[in-house]
Design a protein around this motif. Sequence first.
Motif, PDB file in Angstrom:
ATOM      1  N   LEU A 162       0.253  -9.873  -0.956  1.00  0.00           N
ATOM      2  CA  LEU A 162       0.988 -10.244   0.377  1.00  0.00           C
ATOM      3  C   LEU A 162       0.357  -9.911   1.542  1.00  0.00           C
ATOM      4  O   LEU A 162       0.475  -8.711   2.084  1.00  0.00           O
ATOM      5  CB  LEU A 162       2.415 -10.008   0.386  1.00  0.00           C
ATOM      6  CG  LEU A 162       3.333 -10.507  -1.004  1.00  0.00           C
ATOM      7  CD1 LEU A 162       4.510  -9.852  -1.096  1.00  0.00           C
ATOM      8  CD2 LEU A 162       3.535 -11.960  -0.740  1.00  0.00           C
ATOM      9  N   HIS A 284      -0.833 -11.028 -13.329  1.00  0.00           N
ATOM     10  CA  HIS A 284      -0.949 -12.449 -13.429  1.00  0.00           C
ATOM     11  C   HIS A 284       0.405 -12.714 -12.748  1.00  0.00           C
ATOM     12  O   HIS A 284       0.610 -13.763 -11.837  1.00  0.00           O
ATOM     13  CB  HIS A 284      -0.958 -13.083 -14.711  1.00  0.00           C
ATOM     14  CG  HIS A 284      -0.854 -14.482 -14.822  1.00  0.00           C
ATOM     15  ND1 HIS A 284      -1.896 -15.539 -14.612  1.00  0.00           N
ATOM     16  CD2 HIS A 284       0.409 -15.320 -15.352  1.00  0.00           C
ATOM     17  CE1 HIS A 284      -1.223 -16.495 -14.486  1.00  0.00           C
ATOM     18  NE2 HIS A 284      -0.054 -16.663 -14.966  1.00  0.00           N
ATOM     19  N   LYS A 287       1.103 -11.987  -8.986  1.00  0.00           N
ATOM     20  CA  LYS A 287       0.359 -12.817  -7.908  1.00  0.00           C
ATOM     21  C   LYS A 287       0.944 -14.149  -7.954  1.00  0.00           C
ATOM     22  O   LYS A 287       0.893 -14.595  -6.834  1.00  0.00           O
ATOM     23  CB  LYS A 287      -1.245 -12.787  -8.538  1.00  0.00           C
ATOM     24  CG  LYS A 287      -1.915 -11.587  -8.401  1.00  0.00           C
ATOM     25  CD  LYS A 287      -3.345 -11.713  -9.017  1.00  0.00           C
ATOM     26  CE  LYS A 287      -4.274 -12.720  -8.392  1.00  0.00           C
ATOM     27  NZ  LYS A 287      -5.695 -12.780  -9.103  1.00  0.00           N
ATOM     28  N   ARG A 288       1.378 -14.600  -9.114  1.00  0.00           N
ATOM     29  CA  ARG A 288       2.249 -15.849  -9.082  1.00  0.00           C
ATOM     30  C   ARG A 288       3.547 -15.687  -8.171  1.00  0.00           C
ATOM     31  O   ARG A 288       3.488 -16.614  -7.151  1.00  0.00           O
ATOM     32  CB  ARG A 288       2.836 -16.240 -10.309  1.00  0.00           C
ATOM     33  CG  ARG A 288       3.471 -17.856 -10.392  1.00  0.00           C
ATOM     34  CD  ARG A 288       3.351 -17.966 -11.883  1.00  0.00           C
ATOM     35  NE  ARG A 288       4.129 -17.149 -12.747  1.00  0.00           N
ATOM     36  CZ  ARG A 288       5.489 -16.936 -12.827  1.00  0.00           C
ATOM     37  NH1 ARG A 288       6.372 -17.833 -11.901  1.00  0.00           N
ATOM     38  NH2 ARG A 288       5.934 -15.992 -13.516  1.00  0.00           N
ATOM     39  N   LYS A 289       4.241 -14.549  -8.215  1.00  0.00           N
ATOM     40  CA  LYS A 289       5.470 -14.410  -7.463  1.00  0.00           C
ATOM     41  C   LYS A 289       4.993 -14.330  -6.144  1.00  0.00           C
ATOM     42  O   LYS A 289       5.680 -14.969  -5.054  1.00  0.00           O
ATOM     43  CB  LYS A 289       6.193 -13.153  -7.928  1.00  0.00           C
ATOM     44  CG  LYS A 289       6.808 -13.390  -9.489  1.00  0.00           C
ATOM     45  CD  LYS A 289       7.426 -14.567  -9.699  1.00  0.00           C
ATOM     46  CE  LYS A 289       8.758 -14.694  -9.197  1.00  0.00           C
ATOM     47  NZ  LYS A 289       9.555 -15.978  -9.374  1.00  0.00           N
ATOM     48  N   ALA A 290       3.986 -13.647  -5.675  1.00  0.00           N
ATOM     49  CA  ALA A 290       3.310 -13.615  -4.344  1.00  0.00           C
ATOM     50  C   ALA A 290       3.148 -14.863  -3.675  1.00  0.00           C
ATOM     51  O   ALA A 290       3.462 -15.085  -2.661  1.00  0.00           O
ATOM     52  CB  ALA A 290       2.364 -12.710  -4.155  1.00  0.00           C
ATOM     53  N   ALA A 291       2.671 -15.562  -4.534  1.00  0.00           N
ATOM     54  CA  ALA A 291       1.936 -17.003  -3.736  1.00  0.00           C
ATOM     55  C   ALA A 291       3.383 -18.011  -3.598  1.00  0.00           C
ATOM     56  O   ALA A 291       3.326 -18.641  -2.712  1.00  0.00           O
ATOM     57  CB  ALA A 291       1.243 -17.683  -4.962  1.00  0.00           C
ATOM     58  N   GLU A 292       4.485 -17.689  -4.525  1.00  0.00           N
ATOM     59  CA  GLU A 292       5.662 -18.381  -4.236  1.00  0.00           C
ATOM     60  C   GLU A 292       6.371 -17.818  -2.730  1.00  0.00           C
ATOM     61  O   GLU A 292       6.734 -18.881  -2.178  1.00  0.00           O
ATOM     62  CB  GLU A 292       6.721 -18.288  -5.241  1.00  0.00           C
ATOM     63  CG  GLU A 292       6.107 -18.880  -6.668  1.00  0.00           C
ATOM     64  CD  GLU A 292       7.045 -18.704  -7.808  1.00  0.00           C
ATOM     65  OE1 GLU A 292       8.046 -17.811  -7.607  1.00  0.00           O
ATOM     66  OE2 GLU A 292       6.864 -19.094  -9.024  1.00  0.00           O
ATOM     67  N   THR A 293       6.230 -16.734  -2.581  1.00  0.00           N
ATOM     68  CA  THR A 293       6.772 -15.981  -1.287  1.00  0.00           C
ATOM     69  C   THR A 293       6.117 -16.393  -0.179  1.00  0.00           C
ATOM     70  O   THR A 293       6.699 -16.937   0.969  1.00  0.00           O
ATOM     71  CB  THR A 293       6.715 -14.391  -1.486  1.00  0.00           C
ATOM     72  OG1 THR A 293       7.304 -14.099  -2.717  1.00  0.00           O
ATOM     73  CG2 THR A 293       7.240 -13.858  -0.290  1.00  0.00           C
ATOM     74  N   GLU A 294       4.823 -16.672  -0.174  1.00  0.00           N
ATOM     75  CA  GLU A 294       4.079 -17.003   0.876  1.00  0.00           C
ATOM     76  C   GLU A 294       4.417 -18.669   1.308  1.00  0.00           C
ATOM     77  O   GLU A 294       4.355 -19.110   2.429  1.00  0.00           O
ATOM     78  CB  GLU A 294       2.458 -16.920   0.840  1.00  0.00           C
ATOM     79  CG  GLU A 294       2.121 -15.389   0.665  1.00  0.00           C
ATOM     80  CD  GLU A 294       0.694 -15.214   0.560  1.00  0.00           C
ATOM     81  OE1 GLU A 294      -0.009 -16.067  -0.170  1.00  0.00           O
ATOM     82  OE2 GLU A 294       0.388 -14.140   1.074  1.00  0.00           O
ATOM     83  N   VAL A 295       4.583 -19.485   0.292  1.00  0.00           N
ATOM     84  CA  VAL A 295       4.871 -20.889   0.295  1.00  0.00           C
ATOM     85  C   VAL A 295       6.268 -20.944   1.187  1.00  0.00           C
ATOM     86  O   VAL A 295       6.586 -21.471   2.109  1.00  0.00           O
ATOM     87  CB  VAL A 295       4.921 -21.610  -0.904  1.00  0.00           C
ATOM     88  CG1 VAL A 295       5.544 -22.838  -0.753  1.00  0.00           C
ATOM     89  CG2 VAL A 295       3.478 -21.718  -1.311  1.00  0.00           C
ATOM     90  N   GLY A 299       3.379 -19.321   4.412  1.00  0.00           N
ATOM     91  CA  GLY A 299       2.177 -19.030   4.468  1.00  0.00           C
ATOM     92  C   GLY A 299       1.724 -17.611   5.191  1.00  0.00           C
ATOM     93  O   GLY A 299       0.507 -17.224   5.719  1.00  0.00           O
TER      94      GLY A 299
END
Length: 300
Positions: A162, A284, A287-295, A299
């Motif tokens: 993040l 895995h 990283k998926r949860k972090a990508a959801e947070t950034e969305v 960003g």
Amino acid sequence: MSFRHLPPLTGLRAFAAVAQTNSFSAAGRELNVTHAAVSQQVRALETHLGTRLVERAGRGVSLTADGVRLAEGLMEGFAVISETVDDILRGNTERPLNVTVTPSFAVSWLMPRISDFKQIHPEIELMLNPTSQVVDLAASDVDVAVRYGGGEWPGLLCEPLLLSGYVVVGATSLVGKDTVYQPSDLQDFPWLQELGTNELAQWLERQGVVPRSKLNITHLPGYMVLDGVRRGTGITATARIFVESLIQAGHLRVLAEELRPEASGYHIVRGKGEPRPPLKKFIHWIKRKAAETEVQCGGL
């Protein structure tokens, strides 16, 4: 035990597969190589030992007397090796996954999401260690750390999780809604700071501010800092991604923002080498949860 006189392991494996299947072709399929490669390895093994191990028998092969003796020894030895490897793999899978994170990361980001990981992987036993102390991964049983920084931890594998700048925030009940503050003005507010850290002094130093007097700081466990800020007890410096929803909702006001270099933020930090299966699953997932947070945060 001397290893100097032992034949190459590839030849021993090839012969063991031939002894088990009575066929060069079947052995090749078992080892995922061509039957010609198996034949070559067995011939090299015979040359090394100075004796015939196999001989043609119709469309297959049979073992000579020396071949039978070697096959028996290899099967016993490979069985012990296989059992030991299985025990190690089973132990690596069953041993609790030890994760160390900063208290603020644990409270503000990880704990609200960790139930999702447990629902997906109930078989993995977790040990979460929220601490502001930097853990020596090489000298401990910790599998992975999540730490804030620029991504430079010598001797370790790091990957961004993040990325976020730093903000100083306070409740409007304490700081008002419209007053514009300079960095030097913020030293007059009461500050809340996570135990074991020195964020305020470091932040003022980066702004070139020399404190006029002793700073008003209350040191708290990480899980209490954000709650105190929301109640107007003091202001604090934190990664913006943790408080973005509170800023957008108007509960907190940004008093100052520090845009760090692109690589700054929270990183996954672990030792070199192939991660054991539970750690692979955790990386895995996080990283998926972090990508959801950034969305969700646009960003950041």
